[in-house]
Design a protein around this motif. Structure first.
Motif, PDB file in Angstrom:
ATOM      1  N   THR A 267       0.551  -0.865  -0.017  1.00 37.20           N
ATOM      2  CA  THR A 267       0.132   0.072  -0.227  1.00 37.20           C
ATOM      3  C   THR A 267       0.622   1.236   0.087  1.00 37.20           C
ATOM      4  O   THR A 267       0.475   2.314  -0.316  1.00 37.20           O
ATOM      5  CB  THR A 267      -0.713  -0.011   1.257  1.00 37.20           C
ATOM      6  N   SER A 268       2.336   1.341   0.129  1.00 43.71           N
ATOM      7  CA  SER A 268       2.647   2.391   0.073  1.00 43.71           C
ATOM      8  C   SER A 268       3.330   2.525  -0.849  1.00 43.71           C
ATOM      9  O   SER A 268       3.010   2.211  -2.017  1.00 43.71           O
ATOM     10  CB  SER A 268       4.060   2.161   1.010  1.00 43.71           C
ATOM     11  N   ARG A 269       3.755   4.035  -1.467  1.00 45.73           N
ATOM     12  CA  ARG A 269       3.801   4.309  -2.470  1.00 45.73           C
ATOM     13  C   ARG A 269       5.338   4.565  -3.249  1.00 45.73           C
ATOM     14  O   ARG A 269       5.235   5.344  -3.722  1.00 45.73           O
ATOM     15  CB  ARG A 269       3.050   5.869  -2.785  1.00 45.73           C
ATOM     16  N   GLY A 270       6.463   3.962  -2.749  1.00 46.32           N
ATOM     17  CA  GLY A 270       8.129   3.513  -3.017  1.00 46.32           C
ATOM     18  C   GLY A 270       8.553   5.535  -3.450  1.00 46.32           C
ATOM     19  O   GLY A 270       8.101   6.654  -2.387  1.00 46.32           O
ATOM     20  N   LYS A 271       9.936   5.712  -3.433  1.00 43.85           N
ATOM     21  CA  LYS A 271      10.640   6.775  -2.688  1.00 43.85           C
ATOM     22  C   LYS A 271      10.350   7.487  -3.758  1.00 43.85           C
ATOM     23  O   LYS A 271      10.381   8.666  -3.075  1.00 43.85           O
ATOM     24  CB  LYS A 271      12.185   6.331  -2.549  1.00 43.85           C
ATOM     25  N   GLY A 272      10.321   7.448  -5.388  1.00 43.14           N
ATOM     26  CA  GLY A 272      10.649   8.721  -6.289  1.00 43.14           C
ATOM     27  C   GLY A 272       9.389   9.173  -6.567  1.00 43.14           C
ATOM     28  O   GLY A 272       8.875  10.335  -7.115  1.00 43.14           O
ATOM     29  N   SER A 273       8.478   8.649  -6.003  1.00 48.23           N
ATOM     30  CA  SER A 273       6.899   9.647  -6.276  1.00 48.23           C
ATOM     31  C   SER A 273       6.220  10.609  -5.320  1.00 48.23           C
ATOM     32  O   SER A 273       5.990  11.455  -6.012  1.00 48.23           O
ATOM     33  CB  SER A 273       5.683   8.444  -5.670  1.00 48.23           C
ATOM     34  N   GLU A 274       6.805  10.458  -4.498  1.00 49.58           N
ATOM     35  CA  GLU A 274       6.799  11.887  -3.450  1.00 49.58           C
ATOM     36  C   GLU A 274       8.164  13.550  -4.252  1.00 49.58           C
ATOM     37  O   GLU A 274       7.097  14.305  -4.161  1.00 49.58           O
ATOM     38  CB  GLU A 274       7.128  12.227  -2.344  1.00 49.58           C
ATOM     39  N   SER A 275       8.625  12.873  -4.642  1.00 49.39           N
ATOM     40  CA  SER A 275       9.685  14.102  -4.795  1.00 49.39           C
ATOM     41  C   SER A 275       8.965  14.664  -6.503  1.00 49.39           C
ATOM     42  O   SER A 275      10.069  15.866  -7.133  1.00 49.39           O
ATOM     43  CB  SER A 275      10.757  14.025  -4.812  1.00 49.39           C
ATOM     44  N   ALA A 276       8.019  13.735  -7.223  1.00 53.65           N
ATOM     45  CA  ALA A 276       7.614  14.177  -8.857  1.00 53.65           C
ATOM     46  C   ALA A 276       7.637  15.775  -8.662  1.00 53.65           C
ATOM     47  O   ALA A 276       6.783  16.318  -8.202  1.00 53.65           O
ATOM     48  CB  ALA A 276       6.815  13.092  -8.755  1.00 53.65           C
ATOM     49  N   PRO A 277       7.545  16.479  -9.998  1.00 54.17           N
ATOM     50  CA  PRO A 277       7.189  17.752 -10.108  1.00 54.17           C
ATOM     51  C   PRO A 277       6.001  18.108 -10.729  1.00 54.17           C
ATOM     52  O   PRO A 277       5.422  16.516 -11.368  1.00 54.17           O
ATOM     53  CB  PRO A 277       8.811  18.391 -10.917  1.00 54.17           C
ATOM     54  N   MET A 278       5.064  18.414 -10.463  1.00 58.45           N
ATOM     55  CA  MET A 278       3.675  18.411 -10.520  1.00 58.45           C
ATOM     56  C   MET A 278       3.562  19.627 -11.806  1.00 58.45           C
ATOM     57  O   MET A 278       3.977  20.325 -12.244  1.00 58.45           O
ATOM     58  CB  MET A 278       2.748  19.162  -9.735  1.00 58.45           C
ATOM     59  N   PRO A 279       2.919  18.993 -12.809  1.00 49.54           N
ATOM     60  CA  PRO A 279       2.189  19.834 -14.004  1.00 49.54           C
ATOM     61  C   PRO A 279       1.737  20.900 -13.831  1.00 49.54           C
ATOM     62  O   PRO A 279       0.208  20.335 -13.306  1.00 49.54           O
ATOM     63  CB  PRO A 279       2.299  19.003 -15.640  1.00 49.54           C
ATOM     64  N   GLN A 280       2.016  21.951 -14.521  1.00 52.22           N
ATOM     65  CA  GLN A 280       1.391  23.429 -14.542  1.00 52.22           C
ATOM     66  C   GLN A 280       0.319  23.236 -15.646  1.00 52.22           C
ATOM     67  O   GLN A 280       0.999  23.251 -16.486  1.00 52.22           O
ATOM     68  CB  GLN A 280       2.262  24.035 -14.114  1.00 52.22           C
ATOM     69  N   GLY A 281      -0.895  23.439 -15.453  1.00 59.45           N
ATOM     70  CA  GLY A 281      -1.579  24.363 -16.913  1.00 59.45           C
ATOM     71  C   GLY A 281      -1.145  25.601 -17.350  1.00 59.45           C
ATOM     72  O   GLY A 281      -0.211  26.265 -16.878  1.00 59.45           O
ATOM     73  N   ASN A 282      -1.006  25.636 -18.456  1.00 58.75           N
ATOM     74  CA  ASN A 282      -0.586  26.835 -19.380  1.00 58.75           C
ATOM     75  C   ASN A 282      -1.463  28.403 -18.577  1.00 58.75           C
ATOM     76  O   ASN A 282      -2.622  28.258 -18.428  1.00 58.75           O
ATOM     77  CB  ASN A 282      -1.013  26.928 -21.025  1.00 58.75           C
ATOM     78  N   ASN A 283      -0.784  29.379 -18.749  1.00 53.79           N
ATOM     79  CA  ASN A 283      -1.527  30.599 -17.643  1.00 53.79           C
ATOM     80  C   ASN A 283      -1.628  32.054 -18.368  1.00 53.79           C
ATOM     81  O   ASN A 283      -1.556  32.542 -18.895  1.00 53.79           O
ATOM     82  CB  ASN A 283       0.088  31.688 -16.865  1.00 53.79           C
ATOM     83  N   LYS A 284      -2.252  31.228 -20.154  1.00 55.84           N
ATOM     84  CA  LYS A 284      -3.191  32.242 -21.033  1.00 55.84           C
ATOM     85  C   LYS A 284      -4.450  32.303 -20.893  1.00 55.84           C
ATOM     86  O   LYS A 284      -5.226  33.486 -21.205  1.00 55.84           O
ATOM     87  CB  LYS A 284      -2.939  31.881 -22.708  1.00 55.84           C
ATOM     88  N   SER A 285      -5.624  31.607 -19.742  1.00 59.70           N
ATOM     89  CA  SER A 285      -6.465  32.357 -19.366  1.00 59.70           C
ATOM     90  C   SER A 285      -6.591  33.467 -18.978  1.00 59.70           C
ATOM     91  O   SER A 285      -5.890  33.949 -18.562  1.00 59.70           O
ATOM     92  CB  SER A 285      -7.087  30.552 -19.160  1.00 59.70           C
ATOM     93  N   ALA A 286      -8.219  33.025 -18.595  1.00 59.88           N
ATOM     94  CA  ALA A 286      -8.792  35.001 -17.722  1.00 59.88           C
ATOM     95  C   ALA A 286      -7.196  34.863 -16.443  1.00 59.88           C
ATOM     96  O   ALA A 286      -7.486  33.565 -16.100  1.00 59.88           O
ATOM     97  CB  ALA A 286     -10.375  34.896 -17.339  1.00 59.88           C
ATOM     98  N   PRO A 287      -7.640  36.310 -16.178  1.00 57.84           N
ATOM     99  CA  PRO A 287      -6.651  36.183 -15.128  1.00 57.84           C
ATOM    100  C   PRO A 287      -7.581  36.010 -13.729  1.00 57.84           C
ATOM    101  O   PRO A 287      -8.645  36.264 -13.574  1.00 57.84           O
ATOM    102  CB  PRO A 287      -6.320  38.074 -14.918  1.00 57.84           C
ATOM    103  N   VAL A 288      -6.856  35.649 -12.597  1.00 59.23           N
ATOM    104  CA  VAL A 288      -7.195  35.370 -11.442  1.00 59.23           C
ATOM    105  C   VAL A 288      -7.927  36.595 -10.704  1.00 59.23           C
ATOM    106  O   VAL A 288      -7.198  37.356 -10.027  1.00 59.23           O
ATOM    107  CB  VAL A 288      -6.554  34.325 -11.559  1.00 59.23           C
ATOM    108  N   ASN A 289      -9.136  35.969 -10.435  1.00 59.25           N
ATOM    109  CA  ASN A 289      -9.369  37.368  -8.689  1.00 59.25           C
ATOM    110  C   ASN A 289      -9.070  37.362  -7.705  1.00 59.25           C
ATOM    111  O   ASN A 289      -9.676  35.785  -6.461  1.00 59.25           O
ATOM    112  CB  ASN A 289     -11.306  37.895  -9.087  1.00 59.25           C
ATOM    113  N   ARG A 290      -7.961  37.782  -7.031  1.00 61.33           N
ATOM    114  CA  ARG A 290      -7.090  36.883  -6.037  1.00 61.33           C
ATOM    115  C   ARG A 290      -8.094  37.904  -4.662  1.00 61.33           C
ATOM    116  O   ARG A 290      -7.975  37.970  -3.789  1.00 61.33           O
ATOM    117  CB  ARG A 290      -5.597  37.474  -5.769  1.00 61.33           C
ATOM    118  N   SER A 291      -9.107  38.847  -4.694  1.00 58.93           N
ATOM    119  CA  SER A 291      -9.455  40.018  -3.881  1.00 58.93           C
ATOM    120  C   SER A 291     -11.086  38.923  -3.381  1.00 58.93           C
ATOM    121  O   SER A 291     -10.836  39.134  -2.140  1.00 58.93           O
ATOM    122  CB  SER A 291      -9.811  41.294  -4.231  1.00 58.93           C
ATOM    123  N   GLY A 292     -11.739  38.518  -4.441  1.00 58.43           N
ATOM    124  CA  GLY A 292     -12.680  37.922  -3.664  1.00 58.43           C
ATOM    125  C   GLY A 292     -12.579  36.434  -2.805  1.00 58.43           C
ATOM    126  O   GLY A 292     -13.840  35.416  -2.361  1.00 58.43           O
TER     127      GLY A 292
END
Length: 126
Positions: free
Chosen positions: A83-108
């Motif tokens: 049931t464990s996940r091996g050594k290398g799985s925790e340090s794997a980089p997460m893929p990020q989506g492209n940043n061309k969509s609508a701007p993020v509203n941080r105030s609300g």
């Protein structure tokens, strides 16, 4: 069923907003092939568990307490390994989506942005 282009765009925007508002939660919920449990680990763990059960039964049948305890430990180690996940799985980089969509509203925040998008969508429909 495939998503329409509009739905896919909204989903991408929601994902980017989630990453911006709570990156720790977003990375924990992201699915990546490195974070799954491998079939090899499950098979080896299951074999260790079966061997532990056999050793435990052998210890009980021959009334050798140490052999029974050792069997129980092998069985527990097999379940843990499967049931464990091996050594290398925790340090794997997460893929990020492209940043061309609508701007993020941080105030609300995330939920208010969702509500705004929902209201916008309702206004556009006839």
């Amino acid at each position: 069923m495939a998503l329409s282009e509009h739905e896919q765009r909204l989903l991408d925007q929601l994902e980017q907003q989630l990453h911006a508002d709570d990156p720790k939660f977003a990375s924990s919920m992201a699915s990546s092939p490195q974070r799954t449990i491998s079939t090899r680990r499950i098979v080896i763990g299951a074999l260790m568990t079966v061997a532990g059960i056999l050793i435990l039964l052998l210890g009980v049948a021959n009334q050798i307490i140490l052999l029974g305890v050792a069997g129980f430990l092998v069985m527990g180690a097999g379940v843990y390994y499967a049931t464990s996940r091996g050594k290398g799985s925790e340090s794997a980089p997460m893929p990020q989506g492209n940043n061309k969509s609508a701007p993020v509203n941080r105030s609300g925040g995330f939920l208010s942005t969702l509500e705004e998008k929902w209201d916008e969508r309702k206004r556009e429909q006839p």
